[in-house]
Design a protein around this motif. Structure first.
Motif, PDB file in Angstrom:
ATOM      1  N   LYS A 296      10.303   2.268 -10.605  1.00  0.00           N
ATOM      2  CA  LYS A 296       9.040   2.485  -9.899  1.00  0.00           C
ATOM      3  C   LYS A 296       8.291   3.665 -10.508  1.00  0.00           C
TER       4      LYS A 296
ATOM      5  N   ARG B  45       1.388   3.665   0.379  1.00  0.00           N
ATOM      6  CA  ARG B  45       2.812   3.507   0.108  1.00  0.00           C
ATOM      7  C   ARG B  45       3.575   3.152   1.376  1.00  0.00           C
TER       8      ARG B  45
ATOM      9  N   ARG C  52      -0.922  -1.850   0.583  1.00  0.00           N
ATOM     10  CA  ARG C  52      -0.044  -1.187  -0.372  1.00  0.00           C
ATOM     11  C   ARG C  52      -0.394  -1.491  -1.821  1.00  0.00           C
ATOM     12  N   LYS C  53      -0.768  -2.713  -2.091  1.00  0.00           N
ATOM     13  CA  LYS C  53      -1.001  -3.106  -3.476  1.00  0.00           C
ATOM     14  C   LYS C  53      -2.115  -2.285  -4.113  1.00  0.00           C
ATOM     15  N   MET C  54      -3.129  -1.921  -3.321  1.00  0.00           N
ATOM     16  CA  MET C  54      -4.244  -1.136  -3.842  1.00  0.00           C
ATOM     17  C   MET C  54      -3.996   0.360  -3.666  1.00  0.00           C
TER      18      MET C  54
ATOM     19  N   TYR D 167      -0.838   2.164  -5.302  1.00  0.00           N
ATOM     20  CA  TYR D 167      -0.738   1.948  -6.748  1.00  0.00           C
ATOM     21  C   TYR D 167      -0.767   3.271  -7.513  1.00  0.00           C
TER      22      TYR D 167
END
Length: 447
Positions: free
Chosen positions: A4, A309, A315-317, A320
């Motif tokens: 990650k 987060r 979360r994806k945007m 990131y």
């Protein structure tokens, strides 16, 4: 599974202090001098003393909590983990108000400076150019942001020192109060305590920055330096605000000499040192406002990152991290877009609204100390623990409460509307509380 991508640890103690001071923008004492002088009837430095007293207690609470929860979420994380996830979300949402608006305030002040120097250039050109540069630097690297910030802060503080020297000379020559040592900037006939507290609620936003330091915890080389950085930032910033406010108030007992009271820095420079010093002094304001722009832009991007987060924002945007730059690039760009709104608003209104979110954050950080140490850890069996973990945060919350009672009406209305929007969003993501708020991700993933 690939490793990650996390935020990069690159910040030492003084880099963090400089980011905090940059965030606080020491020259803001001159920008808001006219506004606060009118509100307090000419005792600007007294308003700063009141605000500093409140901030010190709250800064101590931040220092305690950042050691327990060394992540980038600040008041949002502390409230979420010690009290309730729903309450934590609402505190984080309220904090977003001041964090999102401060980069816009910086862009607005930059606009005022440059328009005063180049009145024939359209204001939007300066806003767009400034926002584009700050956004690009923040996307590029937190280390580069810190380095640029340090240079700008040192330059700005040196020129504040030059103002103090010139002001000393002017006072010696009979300008203003006509004496260097006078109690008039602190108290005189006609000063009302309620007006001082009203002014203190305005200058409280000058201290927003020490709390933003906690946003850099995950990027500190040694996270144990963060509590020390918080206290140093408040004390150094408070001294600069008080001394700058004292000399400005001694030189200008009232605002009758100013043509523009919404931002008095350019005229303070003009009347203190002439046209050339005005340009130089505006450049110091420009430098420190740009430093604040870099730091505040970075901070709100990290708050959005933590909320993303955690899953309370998509979360994806929002969660990131750019794989090469290791910065929350999407959030940085989004804050830049919001900052473009500086083409239009009024400084006094925006600075008042900022305080709504800040005071909520300050209140709940103090309460989170009590919730964690007294209720969760049962640290109430000695007089020392009771003083550290109960009495001191109660004083901090109580003093913040006094500022609450003097909050600008428009700030209160704007803040309540913002909270209602947050509540509607919360109802949406929890399907009217039929599902829980997303849990904190594993902190082991954050290095």
């Amino acid at each position: 599974m690939s490793e990650k991508t996390t935020l990069k640890r690159s910040l030492g103690l003084w880099s963090i202090v400089a980011l905090g001071l940059g965030y606080m923008t020491p020259t803001v004492v001159f920008d808001t001098f006219g506004i606060v002088s009118k509100q307090t009837n000419g005792v600007v430095p007294l308003a700063y003393i009141v605000a500093l007293g409140v901030m010190l207690f709250t800064a101590i609470s931040y220092g305690k909590m950042v050691q327990i929860f060394p992540s980038a979420g600040s008041a949002y994380t502390y409230t979420r983990e010690t009290m309730n996830p729903t309450l934590g979300f609402m505190v984080g949402w309220a904090s977003l108000l001041d964090y999102l608006l401060l980069p816009m305030v910086n862009a607005l002040i930059i606009r005022i400076y440059l328009v005063s120097l180049f009145p024939n250039v359209p204001a939007w050109v300066w806003v767009v150019s400034y926002v584009a540069i700050v956004t690009a630097v923040n996307v590029w690297s937190m280390g580069k942001t810190s380095n640029f910030n340090m240079i700008l802060v040192v330059y700005g503080v040196i020129l504040i020192g030059a103002f103090i020297v010139l002001a000393w000379m002017k006072l010696s020559q009979g300008m203003g109060q006509g004496t260097i040592f006078t109690t008039q900037p602190l108290f005189h006939e006609g000063v009302e305590l309620s007006a001082v507290f009203t002014g203190a609620t305005v200058v409280a936003f000058s201290f927003i920055g020490f709390d933003a330091i906690t946003m850099y915890t995950e990027e500190a080389i040694d996270e144990k330096t963060v509590p020390k950085a918080i206290i140093l930032t408040v004390l150094i910033g408070g001294v600069i605000f008080f001394v700058g406010g004292y000399f400005a108030q001694a030189l200008f007992p009232d605002v009758s000499n100013f043509n523009v009271t919404d931002d008095t820095l350019p005229e303070i420079g003009l009347y203190t040192g002439g046209e050339i010093f005005k340009i130089i002094f505006v450049s110091s304001g420009f430098a420190l406002t740009a430093a604040s722009g870099l730091a505040s832009h970075a901070s709100v991007s990290r708050l959005l990152y933590v909320m993303g987060r955690n899953g309370v924002l998509p979360r994806k945007m929002f969660g990131y991290v750019h794989p090469r730059f290791r910065t929350p690039a999407f959030n940085v760009i989004l804050v830049g877009i919001v900052s473009l709104l500086a083409i239009g608003p009024d400084l006094e209104l925006i600075s008042a609204v900022i305080n709504f979110g800040a005071l909520i954050a300050f209140t709940f950080v103090n309460l989170s100390v009590i919730a964690y140490f007294i209720f969760m850890q049962k640290r109430y069996k000695s007089a020392q623990d009771i003083f550290k973990y109960l009495i001191m945060p109660i004083i901090g919350a109580g003093l913040t409460g006094i500022l609450w009672s003097f909050l600008h009406k428009d700030a209160l209305i704007g803040g309540i509307v913002w909270l209602i929007v947050g509540l509607v969003y919360l109802l949406f993501i929890t399907k009217f509380f039929s599902v829980g708020i997303p849990d904190m991700e594993n902190e082991d993933e954050v290095s």
